[in-house]
Design a protein around this motif. Structure first.
Motif, PDB file in Angstrom:
ATOM      1  N   SER A 140       0.862  -1.185   0.000  1.00 34.06           N
ATOM      2  CA  SER A 140       0.000   0.000   0.000  1.00 34.06           C
ATOM      3  C   SER A 140       0.893   1.228   0.000  1.00 34.06           C
ATOM      4  O   SER A 140       1.945   1.250   0.648  1.00 34.06           O
ATOM      5  CB  SER A 140      -0.927  -0.006   1.222  1.00 34.06           C
ATOM      6  OG  SER A 140      -0.180   0.015   2.425  1.00 34.06           O
ATOM      7  N   ALA A 315       2.785   3.352  -7.892  1.00 34.29           N
ATOM      8  CA  ALA A 315       1.400   3.114  -7.502  1.00 34.29           C
ATOM      9  C   ALA A 315       0.800   1.949  -8.284  1.00 34.29           C
ATOM     10  O   ALA A 315       0.056   1.125  -7.725  1.00 34.29           O
ATOM     11  CB  ALA A 315       0.578   4.386  -7.715  1.00 34.29           C
ATOM     12  N   ALA A 316       1.145   1.845  -9.573  1.00 37.20           N
ATOM     13  CA  ALA A 316       0.592   0.771 -10.398  1.00 37.20           C
ATOM     14  C   ALA A 316       1.093  -0.588  -9.919  1.00 37.20           C
ATOM     15  O   ALA A 316       0.331  -1.565  -9.846  1.00 37.20           O
ATOM     16  CB  ALA A 316       0.967   0.996 -11.861  1.00 37.20           C
ATOM     17  N   CYS A 318       2.170  -1.346  -6.852  1.00 37.51           N
ATOM     18  CA  CYS A 318       1.548  -1.607  -5.553  1.00 37.51           C
ATOM     19  C   CYS A 318       0.107  -2.082  -5.725  1.00 37.51           C
ATOM     20  O   CYS A 318      -0.335  -3.033  -5.077  1.00 37.51           O
ATOM     21  CB  CYS A 318       1.573  -0.336  -4.707  1.00 37.51           C
ATOM     22  SG  CYS A 318       2.962  -0.253  -3.559  1.00 37.51           S
ATOM     23  N   GLU A 319      -0.609  -1.398  -6.595  1.00 39.32           N
ATOM     24  CA  GLU A 319      -2.015  -1.741  -6.799  1.00 39.32           C
ATOM     25  C   GLU A 319      -2.167  -3.152  -7.358  1.00 39.32           C
ATOM     26  O   GLU A 319      -3.061  -3.908  -6.946  1.00 39.32           O
ATOM     27  CB  GLU A 319      -2.667  -0.722  -7.728  1.00 39.32           C
ATOM     28  CG  GLU A 319      -4.154  -0.929  -7.937  1.00 39.32           C
ATOM     29  CD  GLU A 319      -4.760   0.143  -8.811  1.00 39.32           C
ATOM     30  OE1 GLU A 319      -5.953   0.028  -9.144  1.00 39.32           O
ATOM     31  OE2 GLU A 319      -4.045   1.111  -9.176  1.00 39.32           O
ATOM     32  N   HIS A 320      -1.282  -3.531  -8.292  1.00 38.41           N
ATOM     33  CA  HIS A 320      -1.372  -4.865  -8.871  1.00 38.41           C
ATOM     34  C   HIS A 320      -1.118  -5.946  -7.820  1.00 38.41           C
ATOM     35  O   HIS A 320      -1.870  -6.920  -7.735  1.00 38.41           O
ATOM     36  CB  HIS A 320      -0.364  -5.012 -10.013  1.00 38.41           C
ATOM     37  CG  HIS A 320      -0.346  -6.400 -10.601  1.00 38.41           C
ATOM     38  ND1 HIS A 320      -1.265  -6.828 -11.531  1.00 38.41           N
ATOM     39  CD2 HIS A 320       0.477  -7.463 -10.351  1.00 38.41           C
ATOM     40  CE1 HIS A 320      -1.025  -8.089 -11.845  1.00 38.41           C
ATOM     41  NE2 HIS A 320       0.037  -8.494 -11.145  1.00 38.41           N
ATOM     42  N   GLY A 323      -3.891  -6.303  -5.358  1.00 35.33           N
ATOM     43  CA  GLY A 323      -5.071  -6.924  -5.941  1.00 35.33           C
ATOM     44  C   GLY A 323      -5.016  -8.434  -6.002  1.00 35.33           C
ATOM     45  O   GLY A 323      -6.017  -9.083  -6.348  1.00 35.33           O
TER      46      GLY A 323
END
Length: 527
Positions: A140, A315-316, A318-320, A323
């Motif tokens: 995060s 951010a991309a 981390c987001e992946h 998820g």
């Protein structure tokens, strides 16, 4: 709250130890002489036996490594009262030109974490865990503060090899820039870059893998102004650490460990080291030496700073990774803290006060005392207050509680606690006045200058709060031939200061949160 009037323990000095040792030696010699008289044969036999034992066990004579804090004293705040004025530490007074022999040496007090340890496969034994066994990473990203570090990643199951953090993902991606900065002396700066990379398997991470328990804070304070200046230590290094911990909503607790990424030992018996130890409460702080550079240290939980570069790729990634887990799958008490327990220098002040028996929190002045409490910083070596005796007398005649401190003779915890117990801090310009940040939120700082000018003070020195006043030396006390600006450097360490007592008293009556509320009839003629 511990009473200021309470009797305080004065630690034994080395001189005391030496005298006691001589007395003990004399007593032992006398005892041995009397016990052996008439029993010479027995004494001789014992001597032969002792020599035999030493010959059989020569390793007993080998020097042993002394613990880092051997011979240190417990932290204490000592004081004495002379003519209704408190002097800190005990043994110090206005005639002192050096620290009293029985006062606390700032560098010889017990601290649990004065030494920054090496992090190697061998030294990490007690901290090792079995690893996640191919469990996926989680990530995060927090971007929340205007000053660096401006981003912090809260990571789970992440490995660090050299300058790259590896996320265990379902794909190979990256590396993306995570951190780009430099630290150290601006004239000999050390630049570095760190990256974030996704890999499908732990087997793709280079080096020997060492999985570690605990929650780790991975950080790189800039240390651009050295390690011994309290001004920069408080505003820069502690500020960096505080902003990172606040941004991450991270807790400082016994389970937290700290990894500084400078590849060398920096913390120890220096100002930054002492502040860091008070901040962390004695938790372990580490660095990775060169011989462990090929090791991949893997953390079950880590807070990692980020600065520079583009935020979108970070951010991309981390987001992946996040998820890959069901919502809420990686939530457990204390991660992230949510109710953060470290908020910067204020937390250090509270920790220092608690160690010395004071209430940790510093309420507003109006809630504490009926009369102003003025703490006067009296330097012993340079930039001394030439008319300090008259200053102290004027303050006492006004009905104020007065404490005179020699900061260079006090351990850091005692400095923080003593100054924080004031409504007004008075002292000549210097890094020590940075301790004005320990005052209650409505406290007053009066900064004296040795020159009769304040041209260089157009900004806000020390980043003080709103109650702050700069008072130059009176022109009549310096010499009519002096003009502004004077021919010397404004803050030259070669010049002592003449205090404009009338200006000081006027400032206290106007700005001290207690004195400013006193009716005019209660005030001293000096106003």
């Amino acid at each position: 709250m511990a009473s200021e009037e309470s009797r305080m323990l004065i630690p034994r000095s080395g001189a005391d130890d030496a005298e006691d040792g001589d007395a003990d030696d004399a007593e032992l010699r006398s005892s041995r002489s009397s016990s052996c008289s008439g029993r010479a044969a027995l004494c001789a036999a014992l001597c032969v036996l002792a020599v035999g034992v030493l010959l059989l066990a020569p390793q007993a004579l080998a020097p042993q490594a002394a613990p880092d804090d051997e011979g240190d004293n417990p932290v204490a705040l000592t004081s004495s009262v002379i003519d209704a004025v408190r002097y800190v530490p005990s043994g110090f007074n206005l005639r002192s030109s050096e620290c009293a022999p029985f006062s606390m040496d700032p560098n010889r007090t017990v601290r649990a974490n004065m030494v920054q340890r090496q992090l190697t496969p061998e030294s990490s034994g007690l901290m090792r865990s079995g690893g996640p066994r191919e469990a996926r990473s989680s990530c995060s990203l927090h971007a929340c503060v205007p000053r660096p570090p401006t981003r912090v990643l809260n990571l789970e199951n992440v490995c660090l090899h050299n300058e790259t953090f590896y996320l265990l993902s379902d794909r190979d991606a990256g590396p993306v820039p995570l951190m780009e900065d430099w630290w150290g002396d601006p004239k000999a700066r050390t630049s570095y870059k760190r990256y974030l990379r996704e890999v499908k398997s732990e087997a793709q991470i280079p080096g020997r893998h060492v999985w570690l328990r605990h929650t780790w804070v991975v950080t790189s304070p800039r240390f651009r102004f050295g390690l011994g200046n309290i001004f920069h230590s408080i505003l820069e290094e502690v500020g960096w650490f505080g902003r990172m911990m606040t941004c991450a909503q991270a807790a400082v607790d016994p389970d937290t460990r700290y990894l500084m990424m400078h590849r060398r030992r920096l913390l120890g018996r220096n100002t930054v080291g002492r502040l860091w130890e008070i901040a962390t409460g004695g938790a372990g702080t580490y660095y990775i030496p060169g011989e462990a550079a090929d090791t991949a240290f893997c953390f079950q939980r880590a807070h990692v700073e980020s600065e520079g570069g583009e935020v979108q790729p970070i951010a991309a990634s981390c987001e992946h990774v996040a998820g890959l887990h069901p919502a809420g799958a990686h939530q457990w008490p204390g991660w992230p803290a949510g109710d953060r327990t470290f908020v910067g220098f204020l937390s250090i002040v509270e920790n220092a006060r608690a160690r010395l028996g004071f209430l940790p929190q510093v309420p507003p002045v109006a809630e504490l005392w009926a009369a102003p409490r003025v703490t006067v910083v009296h330097r012993l070596k340079n930039r001394k207050l030439l008319n300090v005796a008259y200053v102290v007398r004027a303050l006492r005649e006004a009905g104020f509680h007065v404490t005179v401190v020699a900061l260079e003779c006090m351990p850091l915890e005692a400095q923080l606690a003593a100054v924080s117990n004031s409504s007004t801090l008075l002292g000549v310009h210097g890094a020590g006045l940075t301790l004005g940040h320990t005052l209650p939120q409505d406290g007053l700082v009066i900064e004296l200058r040795s020159a009769p000018c304040t041209e260089e003070a157009r900004g806000v020195p020390y980043q003080m709060r709103r109650r702050h006043q700069i008072i130059p030396a009176p022109l009549s006390g310096v010499g009519p031939q002096v003009t502004c600006p004077p021919p010397w450097k404004y803050n030259s360490r070669e010049y002592d200061a003449v205090v404009d007592i009338d200006a000081v008293m006027k400032t206290i009556w106007e700005k001290d949160p207690i004195a400013s509320k006193w009716p005019l009839q209660q005030r001293s003629p000096r106003r």
